[in-house]
Design a protein around this motif. Structure first.
Motif, PDB file in Angstrom:
ATOM      1  N   UNK A 107       0.826  -1.207   0.000  1.00 15.64           N
ATOM      2  CA  UNK A 107       0.000   0.000   0.000  1.00 15.64           C
ATOM      3  C   UNK A 107       0.862   1.260   0.000  1.00 15.64           C
ATOM      4  N   UNK A 108       1.887   1.261   0.836  1.00 15.24           N
ATOM      5  CA  UNK A 108       2.807   2.395   0.886  1.00 15.24           C
ATOM      6  C   UNK A 108       3.456   2.601  -0.477  1.00 15.24           C
ATOM      7  N   UNK A 109       3.947   1.514  -1.078  1.00 15.87           N
ATOM      8  CA  UNK A 109       4.609   1.608  -2.380  1.00 15.87           C
ATOM      9  C   UNK A 109       3.660   2.104  -3.464  1.00 15.87           C
ATOM     10  N   UNK A 110       2.401   1.695  -3.385  1.00 18.29           N
ATOM     11  CA  UNK A 110       1.420   2.103  -4.390  1.00 18.29           C
ATOM     12  C   UNK A 110       1.176   3.605  -4.321  1.00 18.29           C
ATOM     13  N   UNK A 135     -11.470   9.007   3.632  1.00 22.10           N
ATOM     14  CA  UNK A 135     -11.136   8.065   4.702  1.00 22.10           C
ATOM     15  C   UNK A 135     -12.383   7.736   5.512  1.00 22.10           C
ATOM     16  N   UNK A 136     -12.966   6.550   5.294  1.00 25.74           N
ATOM     17  CA  UNK A 136     -14.081   6.126   6.142  1.00 25.74           C
ATOM     18  C   UNK A 136     -13.657   6.096   7.611  1.00 25.74           C
ATOM     19  N   UNK A 137     -14.519   6.659   8.475  1.00 19.98           N
ATOM     20  CA  UNK A 137     -14.171   6.753   9.898  1.00 19.98           C
ATOM     21  C   UNK A 137     -15.301   6.221  10.761  1.00 19.98           C
ATOM     22  N   UNK A 142      -3.018   3.059  10.383  1.00 25.72           N
ATOM     23  CA  UNK A 142      -1.838   2.985   9.500  1.00 25.72           C
ATOM     24  C   UNK A 142      -2.143   3.513   8.093  1.00 25.72           C
ATOM     25  N   UNK A 143      -3.376   3.377   7.647  1.00 22.72           N
ATOM     26  CA  UNK A 143      -3.757   4.023   6.391  1.00 22.72           C
ATOM     27  C   UNK A 143      -3.559   5.537   6.504  1.00 22.72           C
ATOM     28  N   UNK A 144      -4.027   6.066   7.622  1.00 23.94           N
ATOM     29  CA  UNK A 144      -3.935   7.512   7.822  1.00 23.94           C
ATOM     30  C   UNK A 144      -2.478   7.969   7.937  1.00 23.94           C
ATOM     31  N   UNK A 380      -6.973   7.604  17.501  1.00 23.96           N
ATOM     32  CA  UNK A 380      -6.169   6.895  16.504  1.00 23.96           C
ATOM     33  C   UNK A 380      -6.999   6.396  15.328  1.00 23.96           C
ATOM     34  N   UNK A 381      -8.296   6.189  15.534  1.00 24.27           N
ATOM     35  CA  UNK A 381      -9.150   5.673  14.470  1.00 24.27           C
ATOM     36  C   UNK A 381      -9.674   6.771  13.545  1.00 24.27           C
TER      37      UNK A 381
END
Length: 428
Positions: A107-110, A135-137, A142-144, A380-381
């Motif tokens: 994901x990071x590389x993408x 960003x669904x919350x 880690x996505x964020x 964090x979420x």
């Protein structure tokens, strides 16, 4: 049981004194409990130790088509591992590239590749004035973190039990060309444990984004992580739905065996259209000589087929299920009807999402920590660590033992009660 909001000030003060005394007693127990991350337990890791016996110095180290996995070659995954990951991810093996040990890296590389080289010929994101993601919350921290690292602006989209608010998603992507993607955990979402409905998946596939380089980042982390045999959520194959809708290039699907075999030594994969995979392979020829084919071979020989994966995951569920049920039983018994919290009841995944009264999450997490229990940080979420209501708390029941989980949940509900009473007294 009377809701706390219905109590008089005198009743609240009396209750506060009782709860404060119980909290002081809990602090004196010297607890050391960690529920900060969704980690497999030691028992789950031990369950796969025979994985280490799959190959030895006498083993045939060739793939089914004769490639020696000890040497260079095979950039995008041996055929057997592609089929295995395709089965786990619910896609066709032709649409899969197998990489290293973690889907987070892919994901990071993408995102990084999109920043520096664009998406299928589009302008590299680093050359644009603004790049935004939906960003669904609540969602996966880690996505964020990836977004923050690259300076990408995040836009909150509320989650529902059927998935993200699709009216909002459709409207935003159609009107704003700077929106380049959306993060999704479509099955047993982190942290709520929700799974996207068929209608939600179809609406995703039929999106009409203003940006030609808009992509859905479909992190199917919990694809086979059911808690129950008779209550298993299933989702549609987004890749097939995108192809049907004429949007074959619009989705990247990510998955791994990180919570299937060993969390630090699984195999991870990305699935997408031929055009997207060709672009990924082009950068891979520069980035790597090839990923760990020995580990890929081990996984294939350990499981042999998808039925064996499902049988293995039932063993995981047998270990995890009592912990989830312990948490839910105590939440129901201790907080049900009090009006000071709501929680999800997932059929799979690694988390339970708890929503406290507005303005209470940070204080609850702080009190838990002071008494010896570490939770995921409040906020964090949400992107930037900012929960606008300061209410969501992610509960991760998997790592502690069932007995520890019982102690942890009892401490948690005590802190919820105490903080809620204090909040209501402030408002009186």
């Amino acid at each position: 049981m009377k809701a706390y909001q219905e109590l008089s000030k005198e009743e609240l003060l009396s209750l506060q004194a009782q709860l404060a005394a119980a909290y002081e007693d809990a602090k004196g127990k010297g607890l050391k409990l960690d529920m900060s991350r969704g980690k497999p337990s030691i028992a789950q890791l031990n369950m796969a130790m025979d994985f280490m016996d799959v190959i030895n110095s006498e083993s045939d180290m060739r793939t089914e088509d004769g490639v020696d996995v000890r040497n260079y070659g095979v950039l995008d995954g041996i055929p057997e591992s592609k089929r295995l990951m395709a089965d786990i991810m619910g896609v066709n093996a032709d649409n899969v590239i197998v990489c290293g040990n973690a889907s987070l890296t892919i994901m990071f590389d993408t995102v990084a590749r999109s920043m520096t080289h664009g998406v299928l010929g589009s302008t590299p994101w680093c050359k644009l004035d603004r790049v935004k993601f939906l960003c669904p919350v609540p969602g996966y921290d880690r996505h964020f973190s990836i977004m923050e690292y690259f300076g990408i602006e995040m836009i909150n989209v509320p989650m529902t039990p059927n998935g993200p608010d699709m009216d909002m998603v459709e409207r935003l992507v159609a009107q704003d060309e700077s929106i380049k993607g959306i993060w999704c955990v479509p099955k047993y979402s982190n942290p709520q444990g929700y799974s996207y409905s068929d209608e939600t998946v179809k609406r995703f596939a039929a999106l009409k984004p203003a940006a030609a380089d808009f992509r859905i980042y479909w992190d199917n982390a919990y694809a086979v992580h059911h808690l129950y045999d008779d209550r298993q959520d299933e989702i549609l194959d987004i890749l097939t739905e995108c192809e049907k809708a004429g949007n074959a290039d619009m989705v990247y699907i990510f998955g791994s065996t990180s919570k299937v075999t060993f969390a630090g030594a699984g195999i991870a994969a990305v699935a997408s259209s031929k055009a997207n995979l060709d672009a990924i392979r082009k950068s891979m020829t520069i980035q790597t000589i090839g990923y760990d084919k020995i580990n890929q071979l081990c996984h294939v020989r350990y499981f042999k087929n998808f039925e064996a994966v499902k049988a293995h995951m039932r063993k995981h569920a047998e270990i995890m299920r009592p912990k989830f049920e312990t948490v839910l039983r105590i939440l129901d018994n201790e907080l049900g009807g009090l009006g000071i919290g709501q929680w999800t009841r997932p059929n799979g995944g690694y988390f339970i999402s708890f929503d406290a009264m507005e303005g209470c999450a940070k204080a609850i997490v702080s009190k838990c920590k002071e008494a010896g229990m570490v939770l995921t940080g409040a906020g964090a979420t949400y992107p930037y660590g900012k929960d606008p209501k300061d209410s969501n708390i992610r509960i991760a029941p998997t790592f502690p033992t069932t007995e520890e989980m019982e102690m942890a949940t009892e401490l948690f509900v005590l802190c919820v009660k105490l903080v809620s009473v204090e909040k209501l007294l402030e408002e009186k």
